[in-house]
Motif scaffolding. Structure first.
Motif, PDB file in Angstrom:
ATOM      1  N   ALA A  31       0.815  -1.214   0.000  1.00  0.00           N
ATOM      2  CA  ALA A  31       0.000   0.000   0.000  1.00  0.00           C
ATOM      3  C   ALA A  31       0.847   1.261   0.000  1.00  0.00           C
ATOM      4  N   LEU A  32       2.090   1.149   0.439  1.00  0.00           N
ATOM      5  CA  LEU A  32       2.965   2.318   0.516  1.00  0.00           C
ATOM      6  C   LEU A  32       4.017   2.320  -0.588  1.00  0.00           C
ATOM      7  N   LYS A  33       3.854   1.461  -1.595  1.00  0.00           N
ATOM      8  CA  LYS A  33       4.755   1.424  -2.743  1.00  0.00           C
ATOM      9  C   LYS A  33       4.057   2.000  -3.977  1.00  0.00           C
ATOM     10  N   ASN A  53      -0.777   7.321  -1.322  1.00  0.00           N
ATOM     11  CA  ASN A  53      -1.581   6.235  -1.885  1.00  0.00           C
ATOM     12  C   ASN A  53      -2.876   6.038  -1.108  1.00  0.00           C
ATOM     13  N   LEU A  54      -2.794   6.169   0.216  1.00  0.00           N
ATOM     14  CA  LEU A  54      -3.988   5.981   1.038  1.00  0.00           C
ATOM     15  C   LEU A  54      -5.028   7.061   0.758  1.00  0.00           C
ATOM     16  N   ALA A  55      -4.558   8.306   0.645  1.00  0.00           N
ATOM     17  CA  ALA A  55      -5.488   9.398   0.340  1.00  0.00           C
ATOM     18  C   ALA A  55      -6.088   9.253  -1.051  1.00  0.00           C
ATOM     19  N   GLU A  56      -5.263   8.836  -2.004  1.00  0.00           N
ATOM     20  CA  GLU A  56      -5.768   8.650  -3.367  1.00  0.00           C
ATOM     21  C   GLU A  56      -6.756   7.492  -3.441  1.00  0.00           C
ATOM     22  N   ALA A  57      -6.458   6.422  -2.708  1.00  0.00           N
ATOM     23  CA  ALA A  57      -7.380   5.284  -2.698  1.00  0.00           C
ATOM     24  C   ALA A  57      -8.711   5.665  -2.058  1.00  0.00           C
ATOM     25  N   GLY A  61     -11.539   5.379  -4.786  1.00  0.00           N
ATOM     26  CA  GLY A  61     -12.443   4.286  -4.448  1.00  0.00           C
ATOM     27  C   GLY A  61     -13.767   4.733  -3.862  1.00  0.00           C
ATOM     28  N   ARG A  62     -13.948   6.034  -3.674  1.00  0.00           N
ATOM     29  CA  ARG A  62     -15.188   6.616  -3.136  1.00  0.00           C
ATOM     30  C   ARG A  62     -15.530   6.026  -1.755  1.00  0.00           C
ATOM     31  N   PHE A  63     -14.476   5.778  -0.977  1.00  0.00           N
ATOM     32  CA  PHE A  63     -14.683   5.198   0.338  1.00  0.00           C
ATOM     33  C   PHE A  63     -15.427   6.155   1.264  1.00  0.00           C
ATOM     34  N   GLY A  64     -15.297   7.445   1.011  1.00  0.00           N
ATOM     35  CA  GLY A  64     -15.972   8.415   1.868  1.00  0.00           C
ATOM     36  C   GLY A  64     -17.478   8.258   1.851  1.00  0.00           C
ATOM     37  N   ALA A 241      -3.938  -2.485  -2.847  1.00  0.00           N
ATOM     38  CA  ALA A 241      -3.399  -2.725  -1.507  1.00  0.00           C
ATOM     39  C   ALA A 241      -3.786  -1.607  -0.546  1.00  0.00           C
ATOM     40  N   ALA A 242      -3.758  -0.362  -1.033  1.00  0.00           N
ATOM     41  CA  ALA A 242      -4.163   0.755  -0.180  1.00  0.00           C
ATOM     42  C   ALA A 242      -5.642   0.674   0.165  1.00  0.00           C
ATOM     43  N   GLY A 243      -6.477   0.282  -0.818  1.00  0.00           N
ATOM     44  CA  GLY A 243      -7.904   0.134  -0.537  1.00  0.00           C
ATOM     45  C   GLY A 243      -8.183  -0.980   0.448  1.00  0.00           C
ATOM     46  N   VAL A 244      -7.497  -2.109   0.288  1.00  0.00           N
ATOM     47  CA  VAL A 244      -7.664  -3.216   1.235  1.00  0.00           C
ATOM     48  C   VAL A 244      -7.222  -2.796   2.629  1.00  0.00           C
ATOM     49  N   THR A 245      -6.141  -2.039   2.714  1.00  0.00           N
ATOM     50  CA  THR A 245      -5.666  -1.561   4.020  1.00  0.00           C
ATOM     51  C   THR A 245      -6.703  -0.680   4.692  1.00  0.00           C
ATOM     52  N   LEU A 246      -7.286   0.251   3.939  1.00  0.00           N
ATOM     53  CA  LEU A 246      -8.307   1.130   4.508  1.00  0.00           C
ATOM     54  C   LEU A 246      -9.545   0.344   4.926  1.00  0.00           C
TER      55      LEU A 246
END
Length: 272
Positions: A31-33, A53-57, A61-64, A241-246
């Motif tokens: 997620a951090l690569k 990457n986390l902010a972009e995901a 991904g419209r997680f908000g 990976a970033a989306g799965v982490t979140l």
């Protein structure tokens, strides 16, 4: 000899702990690569931490918007499955009912039959009930599917509790409801917490049910946001990976929150 055996035990436990943690570390490192770095060295430590990457995901991904739906589904599905499973599990596990084995066998079918084999008939049932494309169209099937495992788990747990305590309460004049709520449920706390954690995990990660029965982007949960990172000809592995982490953070947080209570319940005696 004793020290050697003890050391060997700790080494084995450490090995299993590493095997358990490694998938999490791999996902978090990925997620951090950048995607190029993942393709070059999939299992390596990131040279530069790409926190963006986390902010972009979260944005792509419209997680908000999806996280609110996941919270809503979990707020309804988990309590309903837990309550109905405790009631049915208590009746099937401690009382002698006519057709008890047949009823329990029907619940077991819900575990043995895969969802893919019943999703089309269930689709027509949800449509005929008039809840297709609504929140209830996702909640009601999720509760129905979760009851099979919930009843199986709670029935096994209730059957393992000592009957002497509940019988003593009945001799003292306690009603069946009072025995269930005041005596059996506190003793069943480990099983209830286990069911809550597992059902929350199932509900939070559900994917097919919202897609089939929600049929509206505004009803999708957070797990469907990962689809935005999979294109027709490309896959953004770092964003996945970033989306799965979140998406996994609430599950890990709930487990860590309830872990202490689970251990206390498991070690508590019946006469505590």
């Amino acid at each position: 000899m004793t020290i050697t055996v003890k050391t060997a035990r700790y080494l084995i436990l450490l090995l299993f702990a590493l095997l358990f943690v490694m998938p999490f570390l791999w996902i978090w490192f990925s997620a951090l690569k950048s995607t190029a770095e993942i393709n070059q060295d999939p299992f390596g430590v990131p040279a530069t931490l790409h926190w963006e990457n986390l902010a972009e995901a979260w944005t792509t991904g419209r997680f908000g918007s999806y996280i609110g739906n996941s919270v809503l589904y979990a707020a309804f599905v988990v309590p309903l499955v837990t309550a109905f499973s405790c009631l049915a599990g208590y009746a099937l596990g401690t009382r002698r009912l006519p057709g008890e084995r047949l009823i329990f066998g029907a619940f077991l079918l819900g575990i043995m039959i895969p969802f893919q084999s019943i999703m089309i008939p269930q689709y027509y049932l949800v449509r005929d009930l008039g809840i297709l494309g609504t929140y209830w169209g996702v909640i009601v099937p999720s509760v129905a599917l979760g009851l099979a495992f919930g009843v199986f788990l709670m029935r096994a747990f209730f059957r393992g509790l000592p009957e002497e305590i509940s019988n003593a309460a009945r001799i003292d004049g306690a009603t069946e409801w009072r025995v269930f709520t005041r005596i059996i449920l506190p003793l069943a706390r480990p099983g209830i917490i286990t069911l809550v954690v597992l059902q929350f995990m199932f509900t939070w990660n559900m994917f097919l049910i919202p897609l089939l029965y929600g049929q509206d982007e505004g009803l999708r949960p957070i797990s469907t946001g990962i689809m935005f990172f999979v294109g027709e000809y490309s896959v953004d592995r770092s964003m996945i990976a970033a989306g799965v982490t979140l998406a996994s953070i609430p599950i890990i947080a709930l487990y860590l929150l309830l872990q202490r209570h689970f251990i206390q319940g498991m070690t508590a005696g019946a006469l505590k």
